[in-house]
Structures are given as C-alpha cells and as structure tokens.
Design a protein around this motif. Structure first.
Motif, PDB file in Angstrom:
ATOM      1  N   UNK A 117     -13.797  11.168  -0.301  1.00 45.38           N
ATOM      2  CA  UNK A 117     -12.373  11.451  -0.505  1.00 45.38           C
ATOM      3  C   UNK A 117     -11.689  11.765   0.819  1.00 45.38           C
ATOM      4  N   UNK A 118     -12.287  12.654   1.593  1.00 41.79           N
ATOM      5  CA  UNK A 118     -11.663  13.100   2.841  1.00 41.79           C
ATOM      6  C   UNK A 118     -11.637  12.010   3.900  1.00 41.79           C
ATOM      7  N   UNK A 119     -12.604  11.102   3.862  1.00 41.34           N
ATOM      8  CA  UNK A 119     -12.611  10.009   4.832  1.00 41.34           C
ATOM      9  C   UNK A 119     -11.420   9.083   4.628  1.00 41.34           C
ATOM     10  N   UNK A 120     -10.968   8.971   3.383  1.00 38.06           N
ATOM     11  CA  UNK A 120      -9.779   8.170   3.065  1.00 38.06           C
ATOM     12  C   UNK A 120      -8.512   8.978   3.298  1.00 38.06           C
ATOM     13  N   UNK A 121      -8.535  10.226   2.852  1.00 35.31           N
ATOM     14  CA  UNK A 121      -7.342  11.065   2.873  1.00 35.31           C
ATOM     15  C   UNK A 121      -6.813  11.326   4.289  1.00 35.31           C
ATOM     16  N   UNK A 122      -7.678  11.300   5.266  1.00 37.14           N
ATOM     17  CA  UNK A 122      -7.248  11.619   6.632  1.00 37.14           C
ATOM     18  C   UNK A 122      -6.358  10.533   7.240  1.00 37.14           C
ATOM     19  N   UNK A 163      -3.893   4.187   5.173  1.00 37.08           N
ATOM     20  CA  UNK A 163      -4.923   3.613   4.308  1.00 37.08           C
ATOM     21  C   UNK A 163      -4.738   4.080   2.866  1.00 37.08           C
ATOM     22  N   UNK A 164      -4.435   5.359   2.689  1.00 35.35           N
ATOM     23  CA  UNK A 164      -4.228   5.899   1.341  1.00 35.35           C
ATOM     24  C   UNK A 164      -3.082   5.172   0.643  1.00 35.35           C
ATOM     25  N   UNK A 165      -1.973   4.996   1.342  1.00 31.35           N
ATOM     26  CA  UNK A 165      -0.831   4.314   0.752  1.00 31.35           C
ATOM     27  C   UNK A 165      -1.160   2.862   0.401  1.00 31.35           C
ATOM     28  N   UNK A 166      -1.899   2.205   1.280  1.00 31.91           N
ATOM     29  CA  UNK A 166      -2.277   0.815   1.024  1.00 31.91           C
ATOM     30  C   UNK A 166      -3.182   0.710  -0.198  1.00 31.91           C
ATOM     31  N   UNK A 167      -4.165   1.623  -0.310  1.00 28.11           N
ATOM     32  CA  UNK A 167      -5.062   1.615  -1.461  1.00 28.11           C
ATOM     33  C   UNK A 167      -4.310   1.915  -2.752  1.00 28.11           C
ATOM     34  N   UNK A 168      -3.340   2.818  -2.671  1.00 24.94           N
ATOM     35  CA  UNK A 168      -2.548   3.167  -3.856  1.00 24.94           C
ATOM     36  C   UNK A 168      -1.761   1.954  -4.352  1.00 24.94           C
ATOM     37  N   UNK A 169      -1.190   1.199  -3.428  1.00 32.41           N
ATOM     38  CA  UNK A 169      -0.442   0.000  -3.803  1.00 32.41           C
ATOM     39  C   UNK A 169      -1.366  -1.063  -4.396  1.00 32.41           C
ATOM     40  N   UNK A 170      -2.552  -1.209  -3.801  1.00 30.64           N
ATOM     41  CA  UNK A 170      -3.515  -2.177  -4.325  1.00 30.64           C
ATOM     42  C   UNK A 170      -3.999  -1.762  -5.713  1.00 30.64           C
ATOM     43  N   UNK A 171      -4.167  -0.459  -5.921  1.00 24.18           N
ATOM     44  CA  UNK A 171      -4.566   0.039  -7.240  1.00 24.18           C
ATOM     45  C   UNK A 171      -3.495  -0.291  -8.265  1.00 24.18           C
ATOM     46  N   UNK A 172      -2.241  -0.098  -7.868  1.00 26.50           N
ATOM     47  CA  UNK A 172      -1.133  -0.408  -8.767  1.00 26.50           C
ATOM     48  C   UNK A 172      -1.097  -1.890  -9.104  1.00 26.50           C
ATOM     49  N   UNK A 173      -1.382  -2.736  -8.117  1.00 22.94           N
ATOM     50  CA  UNK A 173      -1.384  -4.179  -8.344  1.00 22.94           C
ATOM     51  C   UNK A 173      -2.465  -4.585  -9.349  1.00 22.94           C
ATOM     52  N   UNK A 174      -3.671  -4.058  -9.185  1.00 16.26           N
ATOM     53  CA  UNK A 174      -4.755  -4.473 -10.082  1.00 16.26           C
ATOM     54  C   UNK A 174      -4.502  -4.002 -11.513  1.00 16.26           C
ATOM     55  N   UNK A 175      -3.769  -2.896 -11.657  1.00 15.61           N
ATOM     56  CA  UNK A 175      -3.537  -2.356 -12.994  1.00 15.61           C
ATOM     57  C   UNK A 175      -2.674  -3.273 -13.856  1.00 15.61           C
ATOM     58  N   UNK A 176      -1.905  -4.156 -13.238  1.00 14.28           N
ATOM     59  CA  UNK A 176      -0.973  -5.010 -13.982  1.00 14.28           C
ATOM     60  C   UNK A 176      -1.684  -5.917 -14.979  1.00 14.28           C
ATOM     61  N   UNK A 177      -2.953  -6.243 -14.702  1.00 10.74           N
ATOM     62  CA  UNK A 177      -3.693  -7.096 -15.633  1.00 10.74           C
ATOM     63  C   UNK A 177      -3.999  -6.374 -16.942  1.00 10.74           C
ATOM     64  N   UNK A 178      -3.737  -5.061 -16.984  1.00 11.29           N
ATOM     65  CA  UNK A 178      -3.962  -4.276 -18.200  1.00 11.29           C
ATOM     66  C   UNK A 178      -2.668  -4.059 -18.976  1.00 11.29           C
ATOM     67  N   UNK A 179      -1.655  -4.832 -18.634  1.00 14.56           N
ATOM     68  CA  UNK A 179      -0.389  -4.732 -19.365  1.00 14.56           C
ATOM     69  C   UNK A 179      -0.460  -5.567 -20.641  1.00 14.56           C
TER      70      UNK A 179
END
Length: 215
Positions: A176-181, A185-201
């Motif tokens: 967690x901390x290796x990403x959080x620092x 990177x955190x913002x990019x991963x959050x956006x990618x997470x949001x993108x993948x979630x769309x297939x569950x609509x």
C-alpha cells in the motif's frame, strides 16, 4: 451457454459475462466524484463485506495497526456484518480512533464510502468476484485483493489494482505504502480501476448479450 462470471474459459460454446452491478446513475455519480477526489490529504481505506476471517478481516485489522503506527492512516471505514466488539479489541489505540464501523448499509451509503476511500482492502482467502470490487473501482477506489483466480483474470497488478501474493500484514502495508507515496501513480491507478469497472455496468451487459444473440 451464457454464464455470468468473472472467469475466462477455453470452451467455445460458453460465453462468460461480468456480473453487472453498476447502473447509469452509478457511473455518472462516480465520474463527477472522481474529478474532485484527492489522493494527498491522508490515506483512506475501506473494507466492505462480512467481517470474518475468510474474508480477510483479521489481516485487514493487523494492516491497519501497522499503518496507524507509521502515522499513515487517516481513516478506515468497515461496512458489513460481524462481531465488532472482538474486531475493535484487536485494533491498537491509534487505529481504533481512526476506524469507523458502520454495519450493514444501503447502496447509496456504500457509494459515499467508496467516494471517500482511496483503497478497498479485501485480502480474502476465497472469492468469485464480489460486486464490491467493481462498485468501489467505479469511484476510483483501488482494489487491494488476494491473487485468486476470480481476480487475476480481470485485474492487473499495479495497473488497476494491487494483487496480494501474501496475507502477511507487513507485506500488505508495504504494498500500500509503496503506491501511496507517489501521488501520480495513485491517481493513474484509480482512473484505470474506474475504466475496468465499466464492464460491470448493466448497459455493457445488455450490449454484450444483444451482440451475442444477434450474431
């Protein structure tokens, strides 16, 4: 044959569709939320599900203790059924002050939890693909989940999720901390997470199903 599942298969007569859980309203609400979500004002985690050992609550509590000791934890929200008295007794003083137990809540209340959280921690020992992962990811809440068959077929480590190869709390907190620092990177991963979630609509499910029966 059509199966609503997160797993892939090699059988041509079986089509696996992601189990839908996101409405058009959920998608629109999340998009407006992500635009204002910040990732540099304190680490916020959430755990959503039954508070039992198989779901990873013990590893979650031990991880919170470490993050609190390092003064990295701003808040953790735990939602779901469980023996809260026992769970609270396992938290150190700082982690207990920064952990909120809300019990079983409505979907709209869960959306607010996801909106406020940076990571969804679910180090479970067995899963299919729980809807809470897609629900949280929709709001840019990065999944932290075990390296299980239901997860590793659809999530990408360090791209749209953190896939855990161990249950050890030191390992989990370090990941967690290796990403959080790194805020970028955190913002990019959050956006990618949001993108993948769309297939569950529900819209995606309907389109895929219509495409299948029309061919």
């Amino acid at each position: 044959s059509v199966i609503v599942s997160s797993s892939k298969n090699n059988l041509s007569h079986i089509k696996c569709f992601p189990n839908p859980c996101l409405s058009k309203y959920d998608l629109e609400l999340a998009q407006s939320s992500i635009k204002t979500k910040t990732y540099n004002n304190g680490l916020n985690l959430c755990f959503v599900g039954r508070c039992e050992e198989a779901k990873g609550i013990i590893h979650t509590i031990k991880t919170l203790n470490i993050l609190a000791e390092k003064n990295k934890l701003n808040q953790c929200i735990i939602a779901g059924e469980g023996n809260y008295v026992k769970i609270k007794s396992m938290l150190n003083t700082t982690a207990r002050e920064r952990t909120k137990f809300i019990g079983v809540v409505s979907r709209s209340e869960l959306n607010e939890v996801y909106r406020r959280s940076h990571f969804l921690l679910l180090p479970s020992k067995s899963e299919g693909f729980p809807k809470v992962v897609a629900e949280g990811a929709n709001f840019g809440c990065i999944p932290i989940v075990s390296m299980l068959p239901g997860f590793d077929k659809i999530l990408q480590d360090n791209i749209n999720a953190i896939l855990l190869e161990q249950y050890d709390e030191i390992y989990i907190s370090d990941r967690i901390l290796s990403i959080w620092k790194n805020n970028e990177i955190v913002q990019k991963m959050a956006l990618e997470a949001s993108k993948f979630s769309k297939q569950f609509s529900y819209e995606s499910f309907n389109n895929n199903f219509l495409s299948l029966i029309q061919n």
